[in-house]
Motif scaffolding. Structure first.
Motif, PDB file in Angstrom:
ATOM      1  N   ARG A 248       0.821  -1.208   0.000  1.00 15.96           N
ATOM      2  CA  ARG A 248       0.000   0.000   0.000  1.00 15.96           C
ATOM      3  C   ARG A 248       0.860   1.265   0.000  1.00 15.96           C
ATOM      4  O   ARG A 248       0.335   2.373   0.023  1.00 15.96           O
ATOM      5  N   ASP A 249       2.189   1.078  -0.039  1.00 18.16           N
ATOM      6  CA  ASP A 249       3.082   2.228  -0.169  1.00 18.16           C
ATOM      7  C   ASP A 249       3.063   2.768  -1.593  1.00 18.16           C
ATOM      8  O   ASP A 249       3.570   3.860  -1.866  1.00 18.16           O
ATOM      9  N   LYS A 250       2.482   1.980  -2.515  1.00 16.78           N
ATOM     10  CA  LYS A 250       2.321   2.399  -3.901  1.00 16.78           C
ATOM     11  C   LYS A 250       0.863   2.234  -4.304  1.00 16.78           C
ATOM     12  O   LYS A 250       0.186   1.318  -3.823  1.00 16.78           O
ATOM     13  N   ILE A 251       0.392   3.100  -5.165  1.00 21.49           N
ATOM     14  CA  ILE A 251      -0.958   2.974  -5.703  1.00 21.49           C
ATOM     15  C   ILE A 251      -0.895   3.114  -7.214  1.00 21.49           C
ATOM     16  O   ILE A 251       0.122   3.533  -7.764  1.00 21.49           O
ATOM     17  N   THR A 252      -1.965   2.741  -7.888  1.00 19.90           N
ATOM     18  CA  THR A 252      -2.041   2.937  -9.337  1.00 19.90           C
ATOM     19  C   THR A 252      -3.057   4.036  -9.625  1.00 19.90           C
ATOM     20  O   THR A 252      -4.110   4.097  -8.989  1.00 19.90           O
ATOM     21  N   LEU A 253      -2.741   4.901 -10.586  1.00 20.43           N
ATOM     22  CA  LEU A 253      -3.610   6.019 -10.930  1.00 20.43           C
ATOM     23  C   LEU A 253      -3.678   6.183 -12.444  1.00 20.43           C
ATOM     24  O   LEU A 253      -2.656   6.132 -13.126  1.00 20.43           O
ATOM     25  N   ASN A 254      -4.908   6.375 -12.943  1.00 23.18           N
ATOM     26  CA  ASN A 254      -5.118   6.635 -14.359  1.00 23.18           C
ATOM     27  C   ASN A 254      -5.692   8.049 -14.496  1.00 23.18           C
ATOM     28  O   ASN A 254      -6.848   8.288 -14.147  1.00 23.18           O
ATOM     29  N   PRO A 255      -4.889   9.020 -14.990  1.00 26.82           N
ATOM     30  CA  PRO A 255      -5.347  10.417 -15.030  1.00 26.82           C
ATOM     31  C   PRO A 255      -6.407  10.689 -16.094  1.00 26.82           C
ATOM     32  O   PRO A 255      -7.043  11.746 -16.052  1.00 26.82           O
ATOM     33  N   TYR A 256      -6.598   9.774 -17.044  1.00 29.14           N
ATOM     34  CA  TYR A 256      -7.652   9.939 -18.046  1.00 29.14           C
ATOM     35  C   TYR A 256      -8.987   9.451 -17.490  1.00 29.14           C
ATOM     36  O   TYR A 256      -9.995  10.145 -17.568  1.00 29.14           O
ATOM     37  N   ARG A 257      -8.978   8.261 -16.901  1.00 27.08           N
ATOM     38  CA  ARG A 257     -10.201   7.691 -16.344  1.00 27.08           C
ATOM     39  C   ARG A 257     -10.486   8.195 -14.930  1.00 27.08           C
ATOM     40  O   ARG A 257     -11.559   7.959 -14.384  1.00 27.08           O
ATOM     41  N   ARG A 258      -9.490   8.838 -14.321  1.00 29.70           N
ATOM     42  CA  ARG A 258      -9.593   9.345 -12.948  1.00 29.70           C
ATOM     43  C   ARG A 258     -10.019   8.232 -11.985  1.00 29.70           C
ATOM     44  O   ARG A 258     -11.012   8.316 -11.270  1.00 29.70           O
ATOM     45  N   GLU A 259      -9.227   7.179 -11.975  1.00 32.45           N
ATOM     46  CA  GLU A 259      -9.475   6.052 -11.083  1.00 32.45           C
ATOM     47  C   GLU A 259      -8.160   5.350 -10.800  1.00 32.45           C
ATOM     48  O   GLU A 259      -7.119   5.671 -11.399  1.00 32.45           O
ATOM     49  N   GLY A 260      -8.188   4.394  -9.880  1.00 31.90           N
ATOM     50  CA  GLY A 260      -6.984   3.645  -9.553  1.00 31.90           C
ATOM     51  C   GLY A 260      -7.245   2.650  -8.443  1.00 31.90           C
ATOM     52  O   GLY A 260      -8.386   2.477  -7.991  1.00 31.90           O
ATOM     53  N   ASP A 261      -6.190   1.952  -8.005  1.00 31.00           N
ATOM     54  CA  ASP A 261      -6.259   0.984  -6.906  1.00 31.00           C
ATOM     55  C   ASP A 261      -5.409   1.493  -5.753  1.00 31.00           C
ATOM     56  O   ASP A 261      -4.414   2.200  -5.958  1.00 31.00           O
ATOM     57  N   ASP A 262      -5.776   1.074  -4.528  1.00 31.33           N
ATOM     58  CA  ASP A 262      -5.030   1.560  -3.355  1.00 31.33           C
ATOM     59  C   ASP A 262      -3.835   0.684  -3.010  1.00 31.33           C
ATOM     60  O   ASP A 262      -3.356   0.695  -1.878  1.00 31.33           O
ATOM     61  N   ALA A 263      -3.316  -0.087  -3.965  1.00 28.53           N
ATOM     62  CA  ALA A 263      -2.108  -0.897  -3.771  1.00 28.53           C
ATOM     63  C   ALA A 263      -1.514  -1.203  -5.142  1.00 28.53           C
ATOM     64  O   ALA A 263      -2.185  -1.085  -6.170  1.00 28.53           O
ATOM     65  N   ALA A 264      -0.241  -1.593  -5.143  1.00 24.84           N
ATOM     66  CA  ALA A 264       0.441  -1.956  -6.388  1.00 24.84           C
ATOM     67  C   ALA A 264       1.489  -3.020  -6.070  1.00 24.84           C
ATOM     68  O   ALA A 264       1.810  -3.261  -4.894  1.00 24.84           O
ATOM     69  N   ALA A 265       2.022  -3.663  -7.123  1.00 24.91           N
ATOM     70  CA  ALA A 265       3.016  -4.716  -6.926  1.00 24.91           C
ATOM     71  C   ALA A 265       4.272  -4.158  -6.262  1.00 24.91           C
ATOM     72  O   ALA A 265       4.716  -3.041  -6.570  1.00 24.91           O
ATOM     73  N   ASN A 266       4.846  -4.938  -5.364  1.00 18.17           N
ATOM     74  CA  ASN A 266       6.057  -4.522  -4.651  1.00 18.17           C
ATOM     75  C   ASN A 266       7.172  -4.110  -5.601  1.00 18.17           C
ATOM     76  O   ASN A 266       7.875  -3.119  -5.386  1.00 18.17           O
ATOM     77  N   GLU A 267       7.364  -4.905  -6.654  1.00 20.60           N
ATOM     78  CA  GLU A 267       8.506  -4.712  -7.551  1.00 20.60           C
ATOM     79  C   GLU A 267       8.220  -3.771  -8.711  1.00 20.60           C
ATOM     80  O   GLU A 267       9.084  -3.531  -9.550  1.00 20.60           O
ATOM     81  N   ALA A 268       7.017  -3.230  -8.794  1.00 22.68           N
ATOM     82  CA  ALA A 268       6.653  -2.376  -9.935  1.00 22.68           C
ATOM     83  C   ALA A 268       7.453  -1.074  -9.925  1.00 22.68           C
ATOM     84  O   ALA A 268       7.652  -0.472  -8.864  1.00 22.68           O
ATOM     85  N   GLU A 269       7.927  -0.656 -11.092  1.00 23.67           N
ATOM     86  CA  GLU A 269       8.592   0.634 -11.187  1.00 23.67           C
ATOM     87  C   GLU A 269       7.570   1.735 -10.940  1.00 23.67           C
ATOM     88  O   GLU A 269       6.435   1.665 -11.407  1.00 23.67           O
TER      89      GLU A 269
END
Length: 374
Positions: free
Chosen positions: A341-362
């Motif tokens: 949860r130290d990383k999240i995903t965000l889509n600025p076009y759709r204005r949405e995202g998830d409250d977590a991301a893969a540990n190793e993701a850039e």
């Protein structure tokens, strides 16, 4: 918060006629000094009640012996309030522990006592049920308290009182100079043969109280919503229409109808917030909302930005996302393997995202993400 004038002393009973609570209440829920009772008539808890239950006082075993005396911490997670500091007794009356409690919170926010370990689970097995004061009730109390203060200010100003048909003061009809918090507006429209009326009153920068009505063949639906966004209110109306007419109402279709009615009504702020909630706001809408809130609002970006960026949360101001209309979907704890949860995903076009991301993701920093909008 001074809320004595909103509290009523009551004895609350369950369906079987048994007293479950006696004390002060706010709209039929335990708040203030009071007592909760076990089914056998013994006191379960007594003291001061607030959000989620007892916050200071004594909890008893079903036998009537005290279990805990002290302060409880209001749990902001999924679970109940938990002991913060005090005295823990065995059922035989022996003092086992005195001092601050050590608590562990699960991923869902449920508390467990680690010291004293003998305390066991929070709360006790088969605890009695009673009407509990919750976070939404706290918001309602704050609003009502403010409404009373504004009413007192109005009356002190010596203006003429507004009265209803019953002769009583109608608080919602009061007009206070340079203050629109008590000014209600409304507009209506027709949808699938039903007349819908939306009566609303802005109580915060982007939050309203709503009094929507829908006239059906068999009667009228009336509902009260407090401290809600425009998007939330329209979605609630959509669900009511779906239940009544037994068809699947697309949110986009309802948006178009409400949008046309709001434009005709002429409330630019309401219309901008409606468009913003449905992620259809343009640059002019964003400027208006920024002026309204005093906060930075991220404008919508084009299809060239239709991708999910992995963003470090860091010290980023997440309120920017909220006021900008982003919908952040929650990933449950059981799906968190390999994620953080130290990383999240965000889509600025759709204005949405998830409250977590893969540990190793850039990832990029939150500041770099905001740089996309410069």
């Amino acid at each position: 918060m001074n809320s004595d004038d909103l509290l009523v002393f009551k004895k609350l009973v369950n369906r079987k006629g048994r007293t479950v609570y006696e004390g002060y209440t706010f709209e039929g829920k335990a708040f203030g000094q009071g007592k909760v009772f076990w089914p056998n008539g013994n006191v379960y808890q007594e003291g001061r009640f607030d959000v989620k239950g007892l916050v200071e006082g004594t909890e008893y075993y079903p036998s009537g012996s005290p279990r805990f005396k002290g302060k409880y911490h209001i749990c902001r997670g999924y679970g109940p309030n938990y002991p913060e500091e005090g005295e823990f007794y065995s059922e035989s009356g022996e003092l086992i522990y005195s001092g601050p409690f050590k608590i562990e919170i699960s991923g869902l926010g449920y508390p467990s006592v680690k010291e004293p370990i003998e305390f066991g689970q929070v709360p006790q097995d088969n605890k009695p049920d009673y009407p509990v004061f919750l976070w939404d009730d706290e918001k309602k109390m704050k609003y009502k308290r403010r409404e009373l203060l504004l009413r007192e200010e109005y009356l002190a100003a010596g203006d003429q009182r507004a009265t209803g048909s019953d002769g009583k003061e109608n608080v919602h009809a009061l007009k206070i100079k340079n203050n629109d918090t008590l000014t209600w507006q409304k507009f209506d429209f027709k949808l699938h043969g039903s007349k819908i009326t939306i009566e609303y009153n802005r109580v915060q920068e982007t939050l309203y109280d709503f009094h929507p009505q829908a006239e059906f063949k068999d009667g009228t639906m009336v509902n009260d919503l407090q401290n809600k966004t425009v998007y939330y209110a329209v979605r609630e109306i959509s669900e009511v229409l779906h239940e009544e007419h037994e068809f699947l109402m697309k949110e986009t279709n309802l948006f178009k109808v409400v949008y046309k009615a709001s434009v005709k009504h002429g409330d630019a702020v309401f219309t901008a917030l409606l468009k913003h909630g449905y992620r259809r706001s343009d640059k002019e809408d964003v400027k208006l909302i920024q002026t309204l809130t005093g906060k930075r609002v991220l404008p919508p970006l084009g299809e060239a930005f239709d991708e999910y960026y992995v963003v470090d949360v860091g010290d980023g101001d997440m309120d920017i996302l909220k006021v900008s209309g982003y919908r952040i979907w929650h990933i449950p704890q059981w799906s968190m393997q390999g994620k953080t949860r130290d990383k999240i995903t965000l889509n600025p076009y759709r204005r949405e995202g998830d409250d977590a991301a893969a540990n190793e993701a850039e990832s990029i920093s939150f500041e770099q993400f905001l740089g996309l909008f410069n």
